[in-house]
Design a protein around this motif. Sequence first.
Motif, PDB file in Angstrom:
ATOM      1  N   VAL A  77      24.877   0.979  -8.243  1.00 31.04           N
ATOM      2  CA  VAL A  77      26.195   2.151  -7.957  1.00 31.04           C
ATOM      3  C   VAL A  77      26.490   1.819  -6.458  1.00 31.04           C
ATOM      4  CG1 VAL A  77      26.760   4.345  -7.408  1.00 31.04           C
ATOM      5  CG2 VAL A  77      25.460   4.024  -9.297  1.00 31.04           C
ATOM      6  N   THR A  78      28.060   1.264  -6.504  1.00 29.00           N
ATOM      7  CA  THR A  78      28.397   1.425  -5.045  1.00 29.00           C
ATOM      8  C   THR A  78      29.697   2.282  -4.788  1.00 29.00           C
ATOM      9  OG1 THR A  78      28.182  -1.329  -5.264  1.00 29.00           O
ATOM     10  CG2 THR A  78      29.916  -0.381  -3.711  1.00 29.00           C
ATOM     11  N   LYS A  79      29.264   3.248  -3.813  1.00 23.39           N
ATOM     12  CA  LYS A  79      30.451   4.214  -3.772  1.00 23.39           C
ATOM     13  C   LYS A  79      31.533   4.056  -2.893  1.00 23.39           C
ATOM     14  CE  LYS A  79      26.628   7.825  -3.868  1.00 23.39           C
ATOM     15  NZ  LYS A  79      26.016   8.785  -3.286  1.00 23.39           N
ATOM     16  N   ILE A  80      32.616   4.914  -3.216  1.00 21.49           N
ATOM     17  CA  ILE A  80      33.763   4.417  -2.423  1.00 21.49           C
ATOM     18  C   ILE A  80      33.793   4.817  -0.890  1.00 21.49           C
ATOM     19  CG2 ILE A  80      34.882   6.669  -3.007  1.00 21.49           C
ATOM     20  CD1 ILE A  80      37.493   4.884  -3.551  1.00 21.49           C
ATOM     21  N   ALA A  81      34.167   4.187  -0.222  1.00 23.21           N
ATOM     22  CA  ALA A  81      34.231   4.666   1.200  1.00 23.21           C
ATOM     23  C   ALA A  81      34.808   5.913   1.450  1.00 23.21           C
ATOM     24  CB  ALA A  81      34.696   3.564   2.198  1.00 23.21           C
ATOM     25  N   GLU A  82      36.077   6.347   1.121  1.00 19.97           N
ATOM     26  CA  GLU A  82      36.624   7.671   1.114  1.00 19.97           C
ATOM     27  C   GLU A  82      37.588   8.155   0.169  1.00 19.97           C
ATOM     28  OE1 GLU A  82      39.898   9.634   4.507  1.00 19.97           O
ATOM     29  OE2 GLU A  82      39.280   7.452   4.508  1.00 19.97           O
ATOM     30  N   THR A  83      37.119   9.191  -0.419  1.00 21.07           N
ATOM     31  CA  THR A  83      37.825   9.648  -1.655  1.00 21.07           C
ATOM     32  C   THR A  83      39.306   9.624  -1.364  1.00 21.07           C
ATOM     33  OG1 THR A  83      37.880  11.501  -3.214  1.00 21.07           O
ATOM     34  CG2 THR A  83      37.633  12.290  -1.019  1.00 21.07           C
ATOM     35  N   PHE A 122      43.869   8.258 -11.410  1.00 17.54           N
ATOM     36  CA  PHE A 122      42.720   7.921 -11.717  1.00 17.54           C
ATOM     37  C   PHE A 122      41.659   8.197 -10.398  1.00 17.54           C
ATOM     38  CE2 PHE A 122      45.448   5.311 -14.270  1.00 17.54           C
ATOM     39  CZ  PHE A 122      45.006   5.512 -15.466  1.00 17.54           C
ATOM     40  N   THR A 123      40.368   8.457 -11.118  1.00 16.09           N
ATOM     41  CA  THR A 123      39.407   9.071 -10.222  1.00 16.09           C
ATOM     42  C   THR A 123      38.916   7.880  -9.164  1.00 16.09           C
ATOM     43  OG1 THR A 123      37.480   8.489 -11.608  1.00 16.09           O
ATOM     44  CG2 THR A 123      38.766  10.679 -11.809  1.00 16.09           C
ATOM     45  N   ASP A 124      37.771   8.212  -8.384  1.00 13.74           N
ATOM     46  CA  ASP A 124      37.475   7.213  -7.047  1.00 13.74           C
ATOM     47  C   ASP A 124      36.769   6.054  -8.008  1.00 13.74           C
ATOM     48  OD1 ASP A 124      38.599   8.453  -4.917  1.00 13.74           O
ATOM     49  OD2 ASP A 124      37.029   9.961  -4.985  1.00 13.74           O
ATOM     50  N   HIS A 125      36.019   6.230  -8.891  1.00 14.82           N
ATOM     51  CA  HIS A 125      35.224   5.069  -9.351  1.00 14.82           C
ATOM     52  C   HIS A 125      35.197   4.707 -10.760  1.00 14.82           C
ATOM     53  CE1 HIS A 125      33.047   7.225  -6.184  1.00 14.82           C
ATOM     54  NE2 HIS A 125      32.520   6.237  -5.841  1.00 14.82           N
ATOM     55  N   MET A 126      34.815   3.510 -11.209  1.00 11.70           N
ATOM     56  CA  MET A 126      35.008   3.103 -12.350  1.00 11.70           C
ATOM     57  C   MET A 126      33.643   2.331 -13.037  1.00 11.70           C
ATOM     58  SD  MET A 126      37.367  -0.165 -12.157  1.00 11.70           S
ATOM     59  CE  MET A 126      36.994  -1.697 -11.167  1.00 11.70           C
ATOM     60  N   PHE A 127      33.368   2.186 -14.186  1.00 13.00           N
ATOM     61  CA  PHE A 127      32.062   1.666 -14.721  1.00 13.00           C
ATOM     62  C   PHE A 127      32.502   0.419 -15.293  1.00 13.00           C
ATOM     63  CE2 PHE A 127      29.516   0.679 -18.500  1.00 13.00           C
ATOM     64  CZ  PHE A 127      28.521   0.966 -18.164  1.00 13.00           C
ATOM     65  N   VAL A 128      31.753  -0.931 -14.777  1.00 11.31           N
ATOM     66  CA  VAL A 128      31.912  -2.123 -15.518  1.00 11.31           C
ATOM     67  C   VAL A 128      30.557  -2.787 -15.835  1.00 11.31           C
ATOM     68  CG1 VAL A 128      32.778  -4.311 -14.993  1.00 11.31           C
ATOM     69  CG2 VAL A 128      33.942  -2.289 -13.746  1.00 11.31           C
ATOM     70  N   CYS A 129      30.834  -3.261 -16.960  1.00 13.98           N
ATOM     71  CA  CYS A 129      29.629  -4.310 -17.396  1.00 13.98           C
ATOM     72  C   CYS A 129      29.946  -5.560 -17.948  1.00 13.98           C
ATOM     73  CB  CYS A 129      28.590  -3.353 -18.471  1.00 13.98           C
ATOM     74  SG  CYS A 129      27.197  -3.998 -18.902  1.00 13.98           S
TER      75      CYS A 129
END
Length: 356
Positions: free
Chosen positions: A7-13, A29-36
Amino acid sequence: MTDTLKVTKIAETKINQVDFSNLAFGTVFTDHMFVCEYKNGKWQTPEILPYGPLQMDPSAKVFHYGQAVFEGMKAYKDDNGDIFMFRPEENFNRINKSGERLAMPAFDKEYFFDGLNTLLNLDKDWIKSGEGNSLYIRPFVIATENGVSASPSSEYKFVIICAPAQAYYSGQVKVLFADHYSRSADGGVGYAKAAGNYAAQFYPTELAKEKGYNQVVWTDANTHEYLEEAGTMNVFFRVNDTLITAPTSDRILDGITRKSLIELAKSQGINVEVRPVKVAEIVEAAENGSLKEMFGAGTAAVISPISGFTHKEKAFDLPLVEDAYATKLKKQLTELQANRAEDPFGWRYEVPAIEV
């Protein structure tokens, strides 16, 4: 959360820049996304990253041979702040079924649910409680191997992105029964949520819109005698007090909203028939007044009532009925989804609270 999810969180929402009272569907779109990534014959370590562009080579096979499948899901937040999804295992099974038809590798169930649960906990503030509010979830898989040889890709990317959504109101929907173009054919990929299925619908739908219609109700490719889907949704017909819809096949998407509405209607004592539906039968029902309702069913709108249709230049308007099945079933299903009603079917999935 498993130890294998990075998990790498966004610096600022960016949530404070969003007007939640004026959302255009699927554009914010929201702050984060899932990638594989899939490489060397297996899925690699999944990640959650700040939402942002994907960097891909111009020769990536998705651009040339269309190996791309997707799903549509929603998350809801109740008045206590708890988060729910609706039948997510059905979406997981279907994206793998779609991928199999396009020669794409099956995704890991643990990765899927671990990624979803973590992503929804990270971006939980984007899920608003209250009637009509939800978070639309878009998982998708694309072929990323470089090269333009006509063969299945050996590399893929599985991504999940999320968009806050409000109640979807379609207004007065007029449709055209198809008698020339087809959405899918026997032995094809119509049952899969493949990107190309939707691209192929755009042109005939644009032709219908030029004539004043909102959508096309697709008919079978062989004879155009049987009604199958409405735009990008499954379609239901109410003739007298019987609800009728076409059976699933390799031409018709096995819609999760569709199958839920069938079960819900039956539980309410509504007579439901799942069988081939002839164009001639619906035209005759419209002529003699026994056709009470038509509506589309899908994730985004849940139910979209149809106010009229045209077949071979002959137009029919549907009556306004006080006891509309569309209104009743939509209310019951959305209240169940959002934890405002009992769930006797076990469809609701509570997202576990996770410290991320």
